[in-house]
Design a protein around this motif. Structure first.
Motif, PDB file in Angstrom:
ATOM      1  N   ILE A  67       0.862  -1.179   0.000  1.00 62.05           N
ATOM      2  CA  ILE A  67       0.000   0.000   0.000  1.00 62.05           C
ATOM      3  C   ILE A  67       0.897   1.228   0.000  1.00 62.05           C
ATOM      4  CG2 ILE A  67      -1.778   1.262   1.268  1.00 62.05           C
ATOM      5  CD1 ILE A  67      -2.651  -1.461   2.433  1.00 62.05           C
ATOM      6  N   GLY A  68       0.762   2.062  -1.040  1.00 63.00           N
ATOM      7  CA  GLY A  68       1.695   3.165  -1.191  1.00 63.00           C
ATOM      8  C   GLY A  68       1.048   4.538  -1.204  1.00 63.00           C
ATOM      9  N   CYS A  69       1.777   5.503  -0.646  1.00 65.99           N
ATOM     10  CA  CYS A  69       1.438   6.912  -0.787  1.00 65.99           C
ATOM     11  C   CYS A  69       2.703   7.623  -1.252  1.00 65.99           C
ATOM     12  CB  CYS A  69       0.883   7.497   0.508  1.00 65.99           C
ATOM     13  SG  CYS A  69       2.024   7.460   1.913  1.00 65.99           S
ATOM     14  N   THR A  70       2.729   8.928  -1.236  1.00 68.18           N
ATOM     15  CA  THR A  70       3.875   9.649  -1.796  1.00 68.18           C
ATOM     16  C   THR A  70       5.171   9.339  -1.061  1.00 68.18           C
ATOM     17  OG1 THR A  70       2.400  11.443  -2.451  1.00 68.18           O
ATOM     18  CG2 THR A  70       4.764  11.906  -2.454  1.00 68.18           C
ATOM     19  N   GLY A  71       5.181   9.544   0.270  1.00 68.33           N
ATOM     20  CA  GLY A  71       6.414   9.356   1.034  1.00 68.33           C
ATOM     21  C   GLY A  71       6.444   8.110   1.884  1.00 68.33           C
ATOM     22  N   GLY A  72       5.331   7.394   1.982  1.00 73.88           N
ATOM     23  CA  GLY A  72       5.293   6.166   2.770  1.00 73.88           C
ATOM     24  C   GLY A  72       5.290   6.379   4.265  1.00 73.88           C
TER      25      GLY A  72
END
Length: 294
Positions: free
Chosen positions: A249-254
């Motif tokens: 599961i990923g977002c911009t900066g983690g």
């Protein structure tokens, strides 16, 4: 202790069988010279149960060493060490086809006809087959079907009921995709706490960020849909013989959104009895890059 000897015809599936046993927690050794079996068994039996499941591949690749197999088995019996033999075989035409597809040489006919090597190997292994505890003909079996057979014979009930290990992994897209992902989900559609000054220093492990991310209707809808998908997929992966599932599961900066969602999914899966791990790959990357300390 369960002591298993895997043997049989070359090309009949011994590699697949030993991999299945390894997945079941067996300590596996491929192509052990038969003369070493008694000494190895003695060492294992002296571990006081620390090594309780052993599997050895013994086959014609040992050449002259293979002739010592029956002497070694006799030694095990004299020591009252119990053992099982799983013998794998297949029809001649199937073995020939497998060798032609793999372009490998038969160990007993390296420069001659594959069929001649198979016939010679059958004669050499006939007595071993007679002593086998389990004989499996793999002529019509897929790799998955062979795995299922081995699992049924050698797996304990607990392993067969819950043998899929799920890892929920949070990450940041700007640090690259996790190369071992099986399923990957992008949660950058959610509002980013990074741009809220009072939330930026925290991570998805902190209640402030968690409350913010989970406050949106879209977050709850996403979690519900992802849960439904995983509940559907996991038993079907198991049917196909899959042992590990990496859900990334990923977002911009983690650090914020992906961590929050990953934690929620970990909690949900754990509550429904799934064997699950949680990892936050990039949770501290932005902190280190900015020179801040935790």
């Amino acid at each position: 202790m369960r002591f298993v000897i895997v043997t049989g015809l070359s090309g009949a599936g011994k590699t697949g069988a030993i991999r299945s046993l390894e997945d079941l927690g067996y300590f596996c050794i491929d192509n052990l010279p038969p003369t070493l079996i008694p000494k190895f068994a003695e060492v294992c039996y002296q571990t006081d149960g620390k090594i309780s499941k052993i599997a050895l591949v013994i086959d014609i690749r040992g050449r002259e060493f293979f002739d010592a197999l029956f002497e070694s088995l006799k030694h095990l019996e004299e020591k009252e060490y119990s053992y099982e033999i799983i013998f794998l075989e297949a029809k001649d035409e199937v073995l020939v086809k497998r060798y032609k597809e793999s372009r490998r040489k038969h160990p007993l006919a390296p420069d001659g006809r594959i069929l001649k090597g198979i016939e010679l190997e059958r004669r050499k292994l006939n007595e071993v087959k007679y002593k086998a505890t389990h004989v499996i003909d793999t002529s019509a079996l897929t790799v998955r079907e062979l795995k299922e057979k081995v699992d049924r014979i050698f797996g304990d009930e607990a392993q067969l009921e819950n043998k899929l290990m799920v890892t929920v992994l949070s990450f940041g897209f700007k640090y690259g995709l996790p190369v071992d992902s099986d399923l990957l989900f992008d949660v950058r559609f959610l509002p980013n706490p990074f741009y809220i000054p009072e939330l930026k220093p925290f991570s998805g492990n902190d209640q402030e960020v968690k409350d913010y991310v989970l406050s949106f209707k879209e977050t709850q809808v996403f979690i519900d849909k992802l849960t439904d998908m995983l509940v559907f997929l996991m038993p079907n992966y198991l049917k196909e013989g899959k042992r590990q599932l990496i859900v990334s599961i990923g977002c911009t900066g983690g650090r914020h959104r992906s961590v929050t969602i990953a934690n929620e999914m970990h909690k949900i899966l754990e509550n429904i009895g799934v064997k699950v791990n949680i990892e936050h790959r990039d949770i501290n990357e932005d902190v280190y890059k900015s020179g801040n300390k935790l």
